[in-house]
Design a protein around this motif. Structure first.
Motif, mmCIF file in Angstrom:
data_model
loop_
_atom_site.group_PDB
_atom_site.id
_atom_site.type_symbol
_atom_site.label_atom_id
_atom_site.label_comp_id
_atom_site.label_asym_id
_atom_site.label_seq_id
_atom_site.Cartn_x
_atom_site.Cartn_y
_atom_site.Cartn_z
ATOM 1 N N GLY A 189 0.815 -1.209 0.000
ATOM 2 C CA GLY A 189 0.000 0.000 0.000
ATOM 3 C C GLY A 189 0.846 1.256 0.000
ATOM 4 O O GLY A 189 0.588 2.199 -0.756
ATOM 5 N N PHE A 190 1.885 1.261 0.832
ATOM 6 C CA PHE A 190 2.789 2.414 0.863
ATOM 7 C C PHE A 190 3.479 2.603 -0.483
ATOM 8 O O PHE A 190 3.641 3.729 -0.960
ATOM 9 C CB PHE A 190 3.846 2.241 1.952
ATOM 10 C CG PHE A 190 3.325 2.398 3.354
ATOM 11 C CD1 PHE A 190 2.085 2.966 3.601
ATOM 12 C CD2 PHE A 190 4.074 1.979 4.438
ATOM 13 C CE1 PHE A 190 1.599 3.115 4.895
ATOM 14 C CE2 PHE A 190 3.613 2.121 5.732
ATOM 15 C CZ PHE A 190 2.366 2.690 5.958
ATOM 16 N N ARG A 191 3.926 1.497 -1.072
ATOM 17 C CA ARG A 191 4.620 1.575 -2.372
ATOM 18 C C ARG A 191 3.704 2.186 -3.429
ATOM 19 O O ARG A 191 4.119 3.077 -4.188
ATOM 20 C CB ARG A 191 5.084 0.189 -2.809
ATOM 21 C CG ARG A 191 5.748 0.181 -4.180
ATOM 22 C CD ARG A 191 6.100 -1.223 -4.635
ATOM 23 N NE ARG A 191 7.268 -1.739 -3.938
ATOM 24 C CZ ARG A 191 8.514 -1.537 -4.334
ATOM 25 N NH1 ARG A 191 8.765 -0.802 -5.414
ATOM 26 N NH2 ARG A 191 9.519 -2.060 -3.672
ATOM 27 N N LYS A 205 -0.336 4.990 11.071
ATOM 28 C CA LYS A 205 -0.586 4.331 9.791
ATOM 29 C C LYS A 205 -1.940 4.684 9.194
ATOM 30 O O LYS A 205 -2.151 4.514 7.991
ATOM 31 C CB LYS A 205 -0.471 2.813 9.948
ATOM 32 C CG LYS A 205 0.958 2.323 10.115
ATOM 33 C CD LYS A 205 1.000 0.805 10.145
ATOM 34 C CE LYS A 205 2.424 0.301 10.279
ATOM 35 N NZ LYS A 205 2.494 -1.171 10.347
ATOM 36 N N ASP A 206 -2.860 5.160 10.013
ATOM 37 C CA ASP A 206 -4.172 5.533 9.482
ATOM 38 C C ASP A 206 -4.228 6.999 9.053
ATOM 39 O O ASP A 206 -5.288 7.524 8.743
ATOM 40 C CB ASP A 206 -5.277 5.226 10.490
ATOM 41 C CG ASP A 206 -5.104 5.970 11.813
ATOM 42 O OD1 ASP A 206 -4.116 6.728 11.956
ATOM 43 O OD2 ASP A 206 -5.955 5.801 12.703
ATOM 44 N N ALA A 207 -3.067 7.646 9.025
ATOM 45 C CA ALA A 207 -3.026 9.030 8.543
ATOM 46 C C ALA A 207 -3.358 9.063 7.052
ATOM 47 O O ALA A 207 -3.112 8.093 6.335
ATOM 48 C CB ALA A 207 -1.645 9.627 8.791
ATOM 49 N N PRO A 208 -3.916 10.155 6.554
ATOM 50 C CA PRO A 208 -4.224 10.262 5.125
ATOM 51 C C PRO A 208 -2.967 10.100 4.276
ATOM 52 O O PRO A 208 -1.859 10.436 4.719
ATOM 53 C CB PRO A 208 -4.792 11.680 4.990
ATOM 54 C CG PRO A 208 -5.269 12.031 6.362
ATOM 55 C CD PRO A 208 -4.322 11.356 7.304
ATOM 56 N N SER A 209 -3.139 9.592 3.066
ATOM 57 C CA SER A 209 -1.987 9.379 2.185
ATOM 58 C C SER A 209 -1.240 10.678 1.915
ATOM 59 O O SER A 209 -0.018 10.684 1.741
ATOM 60 C CB SER A 209 -2.446 8.750 0.863
ATOM 61 O OG SER A 209 -3.399 9.573 0.211
ATOM 62 N N ALA A 262 3.679 13.936 2.296
ATOM 63 C CA ALA A 262 4.267 15.169 2.825
ATOM 64 C C ALA A 262 5.410 14.858 3.786
ATOM 65 O O ALA A 262 6.431 15.552 3.794
ATOM 66 C CB ALA A 262 3.201 16.000 3.530
ATOM 67 N N ALA A 263 5.244 13.809 4.584
ATOM 68 C CA ALA A 263 6.289 13.427 5.541
ATOM 69 C C ALA A 263 7.552 12.983 4.829
ATOM 70 O O ALA A 263 8.670 13.325 5.238
ATOM 71 C CB ALA A 263 5.784 12.315 6.455
ATOM 72 N N PRO A 281 -0.266 16.473 14.444
ATOM 73 C CA PRO A 281 -0.683 17.294 15.578
ATOM 74 C C PRO A 281 -1.001 16.457 16.819
ATOM 75 O O PRO A 281 -0.729 16.872 17.945
ATOM 76 C CB PRO A 281 -1.933 18.005 15.045
ATOM 77 C CG PRO A 281 -1.689 18.103 13.572
ATOM 78 C CD PRO A 281 -0.988 16.818 13.210
ATOM 79 N N SER A 282 -1.587 15.269 16.610
ATOM 80 C CA SER A 282 -1.912 14.411 17.755
ATOM 81 C C SER A 282 -0.651 13.952 18.467
ATOM 82 O O SER A 282 -0.639 13.746 19.688
ATOM 83 C CB SER A 282 -2.713 13.185 17.294
ATOM 84 O OG SER A 282 -1.959 12.375 16.405
#
Length: 218
Positions: free
Chosen positions: A16-18, A104-108, A113-114, A127-128
């Protein structure tokens, strides 16, 4: 092209990340790792610019792998990703030298951006996560004035550090302070040197450890 290594013991997560990252024209996934030992080996072998590191993996966890990779010559920047948002994991990851921390549930869009921020020497923390840093040091003793460890920073550098603790990027700080982004980069470099820390995230840790972030309203 930003070269990325993905370290995660779940094949579906790596895939999924790829897919997400390689849909971007400026990012290339050059290797994958299923455990911490493999991550360390691949980092030395393929020399990625950014490593996406899962915390909980077999044989060697992501925190230990992060520490080993950062001892390599010209190490990559490491962004930690996990399903666990417990304070212990967050704090240990930042202390280990991670330059970013995302769930891991952060938006793509946040993942992308990271990676881009890490590749340019910037950092991105959810922010959390910043809020949990506040909670982690909420009961720390806070004394009046500037903490001794920060005493060598100029007033302008303290202003920049205050904005860093709020999670602002160099560009956002430049807008806030109405200065050139190159000026912000110079201030950040001086802050890191004076504090003796590796990157912006480590500077944030120092700000919270000393009570400066809470006292300054960050």
């Amino acid at each position: 092209m930003i070269r990325v290594l993905i370290a995660d013991d779940q094949e579906l997560v790596r895939t999924g990340f790829r897919v997400i990252l390689e849909a971007e024209g400026d990012i290339e996934v050059v290797a994958e790792a299923v455990n911490g030992h493999e991550a360390v080996r691949q980092a030395a072998l393929v020399k990625p610019e950014v490593v996406l590191m899962d915390i909980r993996m077999p044989e060697l966890d992501g925190l230990a792998a992060t520490e080993e990779i950062l001892r390599q010559q010209d190490p990559p920047t490491i962004v930690v990703l996990t399903t666990f948002d417990q304070n212990e994991y967050i704090y240990r990851a930042l202390r280990a030298g991670a330059a970013g921390f995302l769930l891991k549930d952060a938006p793509s869009s946040r993942l992308i951006a990271a990676v881009r921020a890490a590749a340019t020497g910037d950092s991105l923390i959810e922010p959390s996560i910043t809020q949990r840093l506040v909670e982690r040091f909420a009961e720390s003793a806070v004394t009046a004035g500037i903490p001794q460890r920060l005493a060598q920073l100029t007033g302008r550098e303290l202003d920049v550090l205050r904005l860093i603790t709020r999670g602002l990027s160099n560009a956002e700080i430049a807008t806030e302070m109405v200065v050139a982004e190159s000026t912000v980069k110079t201030h950040v470099a001086r802050i890191l040197t004076k504090l003796g820390v590796r990157d912006r995230v480590q500077a944030v840790v120092v700000a919270y450890e000393t009570g400066f972030a809470r006292r300054s309203g960050a």
